[in-house]
Design a protein around this motif. Structure first.
Motif, PDB file in Angstrom:
ATOM      1  N   MET A 383     -19.818 -15.531  22.593  1.00  0.00           N
ATOM      2  CA  MET A 383     -19.853 -14.072  22.554  1.00  0.00           C
ATOM      3  C   MET A 383     -20.371 -13.631  21.187  1.00  0.00           C
ATOM      4  O   MET A 383     -20.465 -14.444  20.261  1.00  0.00           O
ATOM      5  N   ASN A 384     -20.714 -12.356  21.089  1.00  0.00           N
ATOM      6  CA  ASN A 384     -21.027 -11.822  19.767  1.00  0.00           C
ATOM      7  C   ASN A 384     -19.794 -11.977  18.893  1.00  0.00           C
ATOM      8  O   ASN A 384     -18.662 -11.826  19.360  1.00  0.00           O
ATOM      9  N   TRP A 385     -20.004 -12.259  17.627  1.00  0.00           N
ATOM     10  CA  TRP A 385     -18.888 -12.584  16.749  1.00  0.00           C
ATOM     11  C   TRP A 385     -17.873 -11.443  16.644  1.00  0.00           C
ATOM     12  O   TRP A 385     -18.231 -10.256  16.588  1.00  0.00           O
ATOM     13  N   PHE A 386     -16.603 -11.810  16.653  1.00  0.00           N
ATOM     14  CA  PHE A 386     -15.528 -10.892  16.294  1.00  0.00           C
ATOM     15  C   PHE A 386     -14.430 -11.737  15.665  1.00  0.00           C
ATOM     16  O   PHE A 386     -14.377 -12.962  15.841  1.00  0.00           O
ATOM     17  N   ASP A 387     -13.570 -11.107  14.925  1.00  0.00           N
ATOM     18  CA  ASP A 387     -12.536 -11.823  14.181  1.00  0.00           C
ATOM     19  C   ASP A 387     -11.312 -12.013  15.069  1.00  0.00           C
ATOM     20  O   ASP A 387     -10.570 -11.067  15.339  1.00  0.00           O
ATOM     21  N   LYS A 388     -11.091 -13.247  15.488  1.00  0.00           N
ATOM     22  CA  LYS A 388      -9.948 -13.523  16.362  1.00  0.00           C
ATOM     23  C   LYS A 388      -8.613 -13.384  15.644  1.00  0.00           C
ATOM     24  O   LYS A 388      -7.569 -13.289  16.288  1.00  0.00           O
ATOM     25  N   ASP A 389      -8.641 -13.399  14.320  1.00  0.00           N
ATOM     26  CA  ASP A 389      -7.397 -13.245  13.566  1.00  0.00           C
ATOM     27  C   ASP A 389      -7.002 -11.782  13.417  1.00  0.00           C
ATOM     28  O   ASP A 389      -5.881 -11.479  13.009  1.00  0.00           O
ATOM     29  N   GLU A 390      -7.918 -10.888  13.726  1.00  0.00           N
ATOM     30  CA  GLU A 390      -7.618  -9.458  13.675  1.00  0.00           C
ATOM     31  C   GLU A 390      -6.945  -9.065  14.991  1.00  0.00           C
ATOM     32  O   GLU A 390      -7.484  -9.329  16.067  1.00  0.00           O
ATOM     33  N   PRO A 391      -5.749  -8.458  14.950  1.00  0.00           N
ATOM     34  CA  PRO A 391      -5.059  -8.096  16.193  1.00  0.00           C
ATOM     35  C   PRO A 391      -5.949  -7.284  17.123  1.00  0.00           C
ATOM     36  O   PRO A 391      -6.596  -6.318  16.713  1.00  0.00           O
ATOM     37  N   GLY A 392      -5.998  -7.725  18.364  1.00  0.00           N
ATOM     38  CA  GLY A 392      -6.836  -7.030  19.327  1.00  0.00           C
ATOM     39  C   GLY A 392      -6.695  -7.620  20.713  1.00  0.00           C
ATOM     40  O   GLY A 392      -5.754  -8.356  21.022  1.00  0.00           O
ATOM     41  N   PHE A 393      -7.668  -7.324  21.573  1.00  0.00           N
ATOM     42  CA  PHE A 393      -7.600  -7.734  22.971  1.00  0.00           C
ATOM     43  C   PHE A 393      -7.524  -9.245  23.139  1.00  0.00           C
ATOM     44  O   PHE A 393      -6.910  -9.740  24.082  1.00  0.00           O
ATOM     45  N   TRP A 394      -8.184  -9.999  22.228  1.00  0.00           N
ATOM     46  CA  TRP A 394      -8.205 -11.449  22.377  1.00  0.00           C
ATOM     47  C   TRP A 394      -6.821 -12.061  22.250  1.00  0.00           C
ATOM     48  O   TRP A 394      -6.542 -13.121  22.816  1.00  0.00           O
ATOM     49  N   ASN A 395      -5.922 -11.417  21.530  1.00  0.00           N
ATOM     50  CA  ASN A 395      -4.592 -11.966  21.271  1.00  0.00           C
ATOM     51  C   ASN A 395      -3.582 -11.689  22.384  1.00  0.00           C
ATOM     52  O   ASN A 395      -2.460 -12.187  22.328  1.00  0.00           O
ATOM     53  N   ILE A 396      -3.961 -10.885  23.368  1.00  0.00           N
ATOM     54  CA  ILE A 396      -2.997 -10.494  24.399  1.00  0.00           C
ATOM     55  C   ILE A 396      -2.659 -11.677  25.300  1.00  0.00           C
ATOM     56  O   ILE A 396      -3.532 -12.277  25.929  1.00  0.00           O
ATOM     57  N   GLY A 397      -1.390 -12.028  25.360  1.00  0.00           N
ATOM     58  CA  GLY A 397      -0.938 -13.107  26.221  1.00  0.00           C
ATOM     59  C   GLY A 397      -0.884 -12.688  27.674  1.00  0.00           C
ATOM     60  O   GLY A 397      -0.887 -11.496  28.005  1.00  0.00           O
ATOM     61  N   LYS A 398      -0.821 -13.683  28.578  1.00  0.00           N
ATOM     62  CA  LYS A 398      -0.782 -13.444  30.027  1.00  0.00           C
ATOM     63  C   LYS A 398      -1.968 -12.586  30.476  1.00  0.00           C
ATOM     64  O   LYS A 398      -1.856 -11.772  31.388  1.00  0.00           O
ATOM     65  N   PHE A 399      -3.102 -12.768  29.825  1.00  0.00           N
ATOM     66  CA  PHE A 399      -4.297 -11.979  30.106  1.00  0.00           C
ATOM     67  C   PHE A 399      -5.471 -12.966  30.119  1.00  0.00           C
ATOM     68  O   PHE A 399      -5.780 -13.583  29.109  1.00  0.00           O
ATOM     69  N   LYS A 400      -6.096 -13.143  31.278  1.00  0.00           N
ATOM     70  CA  LYS A 400      -7.135 -14.155  31.424  1.00  0.00           C
ATOM     71  C   LYS A 400      -8.246 -13.975  30.402  1.00  0.00           C
ATOM     72  O   LYS A 400      -8.648 -12.842  30.105  1.00  0.00           O
ATOM     73  N   ARG A 401      -8.752 -15.089  29.923  1.00  0.00           N
ATOM     74  CA  ARG A 401      -9.814 -15.012  28.928  1.00  0.00           C
ATOM     75  C   ARG A 401     -11.078 -14.378  29.506  1.00  0.00           C
ATOM     76  O   ARG A 401     -11.846 -13.741  28.785  1.00  0.00           O
ATOM     77  N   SER A 402     -11.300 -14.556  30.803  1.00  0.00           N
ATOM     78  CA  SER A 402     -12.461 -13.905  31.414  1.00  0.00           C
ATOM     79  C   SER A 402     -12.307 -12.382  31.383  1.00  0.00           C
ATOM     80  O   SER A 402     -13.285 -11.653  31.199  1.00  0.00           O
ATOM     81  N   PHE A 403     -11.065 -11.875  31.536  1.00  0.00           N
ATOM     82  CA  PHE A 403     -10.822 -10.444  31.429  1.00  0.00           C
ATOM     83  C   PHE A 403     -10.949  -9.985  29.972  1.00  0.00           C
ATOM     84  O   PHE A 403     -11.477  -8.909  29.688  1.00  0.00           O
ATOM     85  N   LYS A 404     -10.444 -10.807  29.060  1.00  0.00           N
ATOM     86  CA  LYS A 404     -10.574 -10.476  27.642  1.00  0.00           C
ATOM     87  C   LYS A 404     -12.037 -10.305  27.270  1.00  0.00           C
ATOM     88  O   LYS A 404     -12.418  -9.362  26.567  1.00  0.00           O
ATOM     89  N   SER A 405     -12.864 -11.246  27.747  1.00  0.00           N
ATOM     90  CA  SER A 405     -14.288 -11.184  27.465  1.00  0.00           C
ATOM     91  C   SER A 405     -14.884  -9.886  27.990  1.00  0.00           C
ATOM     92  O   SER A 405     -15.643  -9.209  27.288  1.00  0.00           O
ATOM     93  N   HIS A 406     -14.539  -9.531  29.222  1.00  0.00           N
ATOM     94  CA  HIS A 406     -15.087  -8.309  29.825  1.00  0.00           C
ATOM     95  C   HIS A 406     -14.683  -7.071  29.028  1.00  0.00           C
ATOM     96  O   HIS A 406     -15.521  -6.191  28.773  1.00  0.00           O
ATOM     97  N   VAL A 407     -13.424  -6.997  28.648  1.00  0.00           N
ATOM     98  CA  VAL A 407     -12.948  -5.827  27.894  1.00  0.00           C
ATOM     99  C   VAL A 407     -13.631  -5.756  26.529  1.00  0.00           C
ATOM    100  O   VAL A 407     -14.087  -4.695  26.095  1.00  0.00           O
ATOM    101  N   ILE A 408     -13.724  -6.893  25.843  1.00  0.00           N
ATOM    102  CA  ILE A 408     -14.330  -6.914  24.513  1.00  0.00           C
ATOM    103  C   ILE A 408     -15.812  -6.554  24.585  1.00  0.00           C
ATOM    104  O   ILE A 408     -16.326  -5.798  23.747  1.00  0.00           O
TER     105      ILE A 408
END
Length: 709
Positions: A383-408
């Motif tokens: 994906m285009n770069w984003f900081d995974k250490d910055e609190p955001g959609f990527w850190n949400i548990g019980k949330f599929k990574r494919s959905f995380k990608s779509h939201v981001i």
């Protein structure tokens, strides 16, 4: 005419077919990987190329995901010995004839694969001997494992021409100037160029990647003019228990152990009091350890999946080929792999929003393109770069990574800091036109805490680390800890594909170490160890079942201060280990069952239990958890001054692998006693002390809140 532009090795093919061509491109060769590393370092692309879990919060104390990409990025942070060990495995993995396989980078996985492969060869040697007793024209077997590819390919041709072999191990074939090439774990030779392929996998079930592995092998052999009559996976029979007459009647070994405990009923302390206070000794099993190959190895001809009526691997491959042209698939993949980065330009397909060239089946078992036909922009591999250490959609548990990608990909920003609400119009909706977070309790809780931290960055008391809407739940959980003594306990285990001791099955979690911190009254302080009692055990014997002394010491130490509250972190793991011990050593079942029945989970403050009790997730949530409930995140967030950083062994998987090396003789006893043992003890001891930290901090948070009201 079939002609490839670039080499397509087996591992690259499997990654592309099962997951994503972008991931396959990155892992195809060192040059591509090095470019991906630089793009990540330069904050151009975000790479999640070797993630294994659908949910990053899935974890087990016994098996942690090995993130090779991150490990390589942080290689300079390793000490010289760790760096040398990493690079040795790293370079060796790239030299593989079939391509780099991230899943096989872990040392234990390689050891298990090699050990099981050897047993499979022994199994077919045995079948050949039995068959020779019934036929006049004797056949032989040939093992080409030690030969390099070109030597093995030459030898394979010679053996086929001689026509004296029934089985060839590691037979080698190539086509199109070696742009595709493969080796077969076991090749059964028949007449007139007819063969069968048996792939050995140190696993208990057939997986999607195994299907694509066989697909690749069939394709290469057919290009070489062979007719493949059948294909199967030689896998491990998980119901086989070494030197035991136990018959697995439940779904799994673990389920049977659970049923065994249930039949004991509720154990009262009076029933076991005299026994646990006695000076009992657990006796060693002196029966020889001999593997029954007929019971260990199972030839599975059925394809992957959970459907009881699933087709055979051969029929599934036939169904796939009726719908898709394998020649075209190989050429498409080859074209992608031929795309090089020139003048620093990133190949255009790496910017695709969807995973491409991968294939999957629907619920009815019908083949189709996988993510490529999904309604979401779901590729999380690149994906285009984003900081995974910055609190955001990527850190949400019980949330599929494919959905995380779509939201981001389709929202204003990947970070919580750029939103006032999770329901802003700038956050993309799901395919039903609804918010992804309407029913996502974890996301709401995380955002609530982060938003308050953003408003009051210096005043942690206003962050709602405690879920004030669910104080009753928190108080109910805490009430258990008002009774003393409290036994905080933690295990370390190792596992082997081939049963290493009697009375175990494959991948049995064999406990070899424990730590217990006993809180005897309310005056405990984790900074003052003398305010608590501590007990520990570590098996120090090679070629000896560690469970024997483990059981003996654990039972005695767990009742040193009388019966109490027993506490584990992620108790399902520890309880599972104890249940199996009780079933296999029934003489000690009741005291073990008592501990099982009186164990509570410290992780309950963070995890949900919506199915049974209705307990919501993250009753306690700190923004530094970053959506995780792993003790490696929760404890440092609640008290950053207490850490694992000073330890030589600081992860459960490292402790497990270290003990396994010791038992297998790869760490000499002298080195173990001199250098390793102390580090092992310190790590396990730190885990239970970390549990004390969590309990203390949770109590302090609640007391501070109650003091205000």
């Amino acid at each position: 005419m079939f002609k490839l532009k670039a080499k397509v090795n087996k591992e690259t093919f499997k990654l592309s077919m099962k997951e994503c061509v972008k991931k396959a491109w990155i892992w195809d060769n060192k040059e591509n990987f090095a470019s991906a590393v630089n793009w990540k370092k330069d904050r151009i692309l975000e790479i999640d190329a070797d993630a294994n879990f659908d949910d990053e919060n899935e974890f087990s104390d016994s098996a942690e995901s090995i993130d090779i990409f991150s490990a390589y990025l942080n290689i300079e942070s390793l000490n010289e010995n760790e760096k040398e060990e990493f690079l040795k495995k790293w370079n060796s993995a790239w030299d593989s004839e079939t391509g780099f396989d991230p899943e096989l980078f872990a040392g234990e996985t390689i050891e298990d694969g090699n050990a099981f492969g050897e047993k499979v060869r022994e199994y077919f040697d045995m079948k050949n001997i039995i068959a020779n007793d019934k036929r006049s024209e004797k056949k032989s077997t040939a093992n080409l494992d030690e030969l390099k590819f070109f030597e093995a390919e030459k030898k394979t041709k010679e053996l086929l021409e001689e026509n004296k072999c029934e089985y060839i191990y590691e037979a080698a074939f190539s086509f199109d100037d070696e742009k595709i090439r493969t080796r077969c774990d076991v090749l059964k030779i028949k007449d007139n160029k007819h063969v069968e392929i048996i792939e050995a996998k140190a696993t208990t079930k057939v997986k999607a990647e195994h299907f694509f592995d066989l697909m690749y092998q069939v394709f290469v052999l057919e290009k070489c003019g062979f007719i493949v009559d059948d294909i199967c996976i030689a896998k491990i029979n998980s119901d086989y228990v070494m030197n035991s007459d136990l018959i697995i009647t439940e779904k799994t070994f673990g389920e049977q152990a659970k049923e065994f405990i249930n039949k004991l009923g509720k154990i009262k302390y009076e029933e076991i009091k005299d026994f646990v206070k006695s000076d009992f000794t657990v006796e060693y099993d002196n029966e020889p350890i001999e593997v029954d190959l007929n019971k260990l190895i199972y030839l599975d001809y059925l394809t992957y999946g959970k459907n009881a009526k699933r087709p055979t691997l051969k029929d599934d491959l036939k169904a796939f080929r009726e719908k898709f042209d394998l020649d075209q698939i190989f050429m498409n993949l080859s074209n992608h792999l031929n795309m090089k980065y020139e003048n620093g330009e990133i190949p255009e397909f790496l910017h695709n929003k969807k995973c491409t060239l991968n294939y999957n089946k629907d619920r009815a078992g019908n083949w189709d393109h996988g993510f490529n036909h999904d309604e979401y922009d779901n590729c999380f591999h690149v994906m285009n770069w984003f900081d995974k250490d910055e609190p955001g959609f990527w850190n949400i548990g019980k949330f599929k990574r494919s959905f995380k990608s779509h939201v981001i990909r389709n929202s204003k920003s990947p970070y919580f800091k750029d939103y006032e609400s999770l329901f802003e119009p700038s956050i993309v909706l799901n395919k039903k036109g609804e918010s992804f977070f309407e029913t996502n309790r974890i996301a709401k809780r995380m955002f609530e805490v982060y938003n308050l931290k953003k408003q009051y960055p210096e005043d942690e008391s206003k962050w709602r680390v405690i879920d004030l809407d669910n104080l009753e739940w928190i108080n109910n959980l805490l009430s258990v800890y008002e009774n003393y003594p409290i036994y905080m306990y933690d295990f370390e285990t190792s596992k082997w594909a081939i049963p290493r001791f009697n009375l175990v099955n494959t991948y049995y979690q064999t406990p070899f170490q424990y730590s217990i911190d006993v809180i005897v009254d309310n005056n405990y302080d984790y900074n003052k160890p003398e305010t608590m009692k501590h007990y520990s055990f570590l098996s120090n014997e090679q070629d000896t079942d560690p469970r024997i002394k483990f059981i003996e010491n654990f039972i005695k130490d767990s009742f040193k201060h009388g019966p109490g509250v027993y506490v584990a972190y992620n108790k399902s793991f520890e309880q599972g280990v104890l249940r199996k011990l009780a079933m296999m050593f029934p003489k000690y079942a009741k005291p073990l069952a008592y501990i099982i029945q009186n164990t509570v989970d410290l992780m309950d403050f963070f995890t949900s239990d919506t199915k049974v009790t209705g307990r919501p997730a993250f009753l306690i949530y700190h923004p530094y958890f970053k959506g995780s409930y792993s003790i490696k995140k929760t404890q440092p967030s609640l008290d950053p001054s207490f850490s694992y950083n000073d330890l030589v062994i600081n992860k459960g998987d490292k402790a497990s692998e270290t003990f396994r090396k010791f038992v297998d003789g790869r760490i000499p006893k002298a080195a173990w006693d001199l250098k390793v043992k102390e580090g092992m003890l310190k790590y396990c001891d730190r885990d239970t002390l970390a549990m004390v930290v969590i309990l203390k901090k949770v109590k302090e948070l609640v007391e501070a809140h109650n003091g205000k009201n």
